[in-house]
Design a protein around this motif. Structure first.
Motif, PDB file in Angstrom:
ATOM      1  N   LEU A 196       5.919  -5.910   8.368  1.00 28.67           N
ATOM      2  CA  LEU A 196       5.621  -4.693   7.611  1.00 28.67           C
ATOM      3  C   LEU A 196       6.887  -3.858   7.420  1.00 28.67           C
ATOM      4  N   TRP A 197       7.214  -3.642   6.182  1.00 24.91           N
ATOM      5  CA  TRP A 197       8.393  -2.844   5.827  1.00 24.91           C
ATOM      6  C   TRP A 197       7.914  -1.547   5.192  1.00 24.91           C
ATOM      7  N   ILE A 198       8.438  -0.442   5.682  1.00 28.69           N
ATOM      8  CA  ILE A 198       8.150   0.834   5.034  1.00 28.69           C
ATOM      9  C   ILE A 198       9.332   1.127   4.109  1.00 28.69           C
ATOM     10  N   LEU A 199       9.007   1.158   2.821  1.00 27.89           N
ATOM     11  CA  LEU A 199      10.043   1.355   1.802  1.00 27.89           C
ATOM     12  C   LEU A 199       9.983   2.774   1.272  1.00 27.89           C
ATOM     13  N   ARG A 200      11.140   3.298   0.917  1.00 23.13           N
ATOM     14  CA  ARG A 200      11.188   4.611   0.272  1.00 23.13           C
ATOM     15  C   ARG A 200      11.566   4.408  -1.197  1.00 23.13           C
ATOM     16  N   ALA A 201      10.753   4.956  -2.081  1.00 20.05           N
ATOM     17  CA  ALA A 201      11.077   4.886  -3.507  1.00 20.05           C
ATOM     18  C   ALA A 201      12.247   5.819  -3.787  1.00 20.05           C
ATOM     19  N   GLU A 202      13.298   5.265  -4.379  1.00 17.69           N
ATOM     20  CA  GLU A 202      14.497   6.066  -4.673  1.00 17.69           C
ATOM     21  C   GLU A 202      14.565   6.450  -6.143  1.00 17.69           C
ATOM     22  N   HIS A 203      13.987   5.589  -6.978  1.00 15.89           N
ATOM     23  CA  HIS A 203      14.030   5.820  -8.422  1.00 15.89           C
ATOM     24  C   HIS A 203      12.923   4.968  -9.023  1.00 15.89           C
ATOM     25  N   ALA A 204      12.223   5.469 -10.018  1.00 18.68           N
ATOM     26  CA  ALA A 204      11.133   4.682 -10.598  1.00 18.68           C
ATOM     27  C   ALA A 204      11.189   4.757 -12.113  1.00 18.68           C
ATOM     28  N   TRP A 205      10.772   3.645 -12.729  1.00 20.58           N
ATOM     29  CA  TRP A 205      10.834   3.508 -14.183  1.00 20.58           C
ATOM     30  C   TRP A 205       9.472   3.074 -14.696  1.00 20.58           C
ATOM     31  N   MET A 240       0.833  -1.212   0.000  1.00 20.74           N
ATOM     32  CA  MET A 240       0.000   0.000   0.000  1.00 20.74           C
ATOM     33  C   MET A 240       0.863   1.255   0.000  1.00 20.74           C
ATOM     34  N   PRO A 241       0.346   2.332  -0.641  1.00 24.04           N
ATOM     35  CA  PRO A 241       1.047   3.607  -0.511  1.00 24.04           C
ATOM     36  C   PRO A 241       0.917   4.119   0.915  1.00 24.04           C
ATOM     37  N   VAL A 242       1.960   4.782   1.403  1.00 18.99           N
ATOM     38  CA  VAL A 242       1.944   5.312   2.775  1.00 18.99           C
ATOM     39  C   VAL A 242       2.046   6.831   2.765  1.00 18.99           C
ATOM     40  N   LEU A 283       6.663   6.915   0.204  1.00 24.24           N
ATOM     41  CA  LEU A 283       6.807   5.712   1.028  1.00 24.24           C
ATOM     42  C   LEU A 283       5.744   4.678   0.647  1.00 24.24           C
ATOM     43  N   ILE A 284       6.145   3.407   0.685  1.00 25.87           N
ATOM     44  CA  ILE A 284       5.259   2.294   0.341  1.00 25.87           C
ATOM     45  C   ILE A 284       5.363   1.253   1.446  1.00 25.87           C
ATOM     46  N   GLY A 285       4.219   0.749   1.911  1.00 21.06           N
ATOM     47  CA  GLY A 285       4.214  -0.315   2.912  1.00 21.06           C
ATOM     48  C   GLY A 285       4.123  -1.663   2.218  1.00 21.06           C
ATOM     49  N   LEU A 286       4.904  -2.636   2.712  1.00 25.29           N
ATOM     50  CA  LEU A 286       4.975  -3.945   2.071  1.00 25.29           C
ATOM     51  C   LEU A 286       5.022  -5.014   3.150  1.00 25.29           C
ATOM     52  N   ILE A 287       4.177  -6.047   2.997  1.00 29.04           N
ATOM     53  CA  ILE A 287       4.245  -7.184   3.916  1.00 29.04           C
ATOM     54  C   ILE A 287       5.111  -8.266   3.280  1.00 29.04           C
TER      55      ILE A 287
END
Ligand code: FMN
Length: 199
Positions: A143-152, A47-49, A55-59
Motif C-alpha cells: 500500500l502506497w500513499i500518494l500525494r497528488a502534486e498536479h492534475a490534468w 482509493m481516495p485517502v 492523498l490517494i492509496g494505491l496497491i
C-alpha cells in the motif's frame, strides 16, 4: 454466535473474493520512469485517502516491474482511461514492461508531466502527477500513499467516463448518474462543480 447460524437467505461468501463486493476505484494506469524507460501498468485497487492534503492509496506489489521504479523514484502518474480504451488497458495489465514497450505495443502516447519524471498518458481523460507521501505499509501490504502534486483533465476525452473492475475480469461502466446533491447537507462544499464545469 456460531458463524453457521446465518440469517435467512445468506450463504457464506469466500473471503478471498470479498474484494469483488467492495467498489474499487476506477481502473487506472500507473505510469513510472526508472531513469531509462517509462512504463505503464494497470491498477484496480486504489482509493481516495484525504481531500486536503490530496492523498490517494494505491496497491502496487513487487510482482509488477513498475514496483522498483515507483519505490526508487518515489513518483508516478495515475492516468484514468475512459471505457473505450478498456481492451488496451486490460492488455497493459497482462503484459510486463520487463520485456515489452507497452506504450508502443498498445498505442499509448507519453507526454511530459509538469512535476514528476513519469510521463502523462495522452489518451487518458485525467492524469494525476503523484509523489510517494508514505510507504510505511508498502512492505507488508503493498500500500502506497500518494500525494497528488498536479492534475490534468481533458473533457474531450472523457467520453462515457471511467470504468470499474468487478474483480474477476469483468468490468462495469458508470451507471446512470443519480443526482443527490440536494441531500448532501452536511457536505455541501463537496458538491460544487468546478468553475469551468468539469465534473
Ligand atoms: C484489471 C486489472 C487490474 C489490476 N490491478 C492491479 C492492482 O491494483 N495492483 C497491482 O499491483 N497490479 C494490478 N494488476 C496487475 C498489473 O497490471 C500487471 O501485473 C502488469 O503486468 C504489471 O506491469 P509491469 O510488470 O510492467 O509493471 C491489474 C491488472 C489488471 C488486468
Amino acid at each position: 454466535m456460531n458463524p453457521t447460524d446465518t440469517a435467512d437467505g445468506f450463504s457464506p461468501y469466500p473471503l478471498q473474493q470479498v474484494h469483488r463486493l467492495i467498489e474499487p476505484g476506477p481502473v487506472v494506469m500507473i505510469s513510472t520512469f526508472d531513469g531509462e524507460h517509462a512504463n505503464l501498468m494497470t491498477n484496480g485497487f486504489n482509493m481516495p485517502v484525504s481531500h486536503d492534503p490530496p492523498l490517494i492509496g494505491l496497491i502496487l506489489g513487487p510482482w509488477d516491474h513498475s514496483h522498483a521504479a515507483l519505490r526508487d523514484s518515489g513518483q508516478c502518474v495515475i492516468a484514468i482511461p475512459s471505457i473505450d480504451l478498456a481492451e488496451r488497458v486490460v492488455d497493459v495489465g497482462n503484459t510486463s514492461g520487463r520485456d515489452t514497450d507497452k506504450w508502443r505495443r498498445f498505442g499509448f502516447t507519453a507526454l511530459p508531466a509538469a512535476t514528476v519524471n513519469a510521463p502523462l498518458v495522452a489518451e487518458c481523460f485525467a492524469n494525476i502527477e503523484c509523489t510517494v507521501a508514505d510507504d510505511r505499509l508498502a512492505k507488508d501490504h503493498n500500500l502506497w500513499i500518494l500525494r497528488a502534486e498536479h492534475a490534468w483533465f481533458d473533457a474531450s476525452r472523457h467520453g462515457t467516463g471511467e470504468f470499474h473492475h468487478r474483480g474477476n475480469g469483468t468490468f462495469s461502466a458508470n451507471a446512470a448518474p443519480l443526482d443527490l446533491r440536494h441531500r448532501m447537507t452536511k457536505w455541501r462544499y463537496l458538491t460544487r462543480d468546478l468553475e469551468d464545469g468539469t465534473p
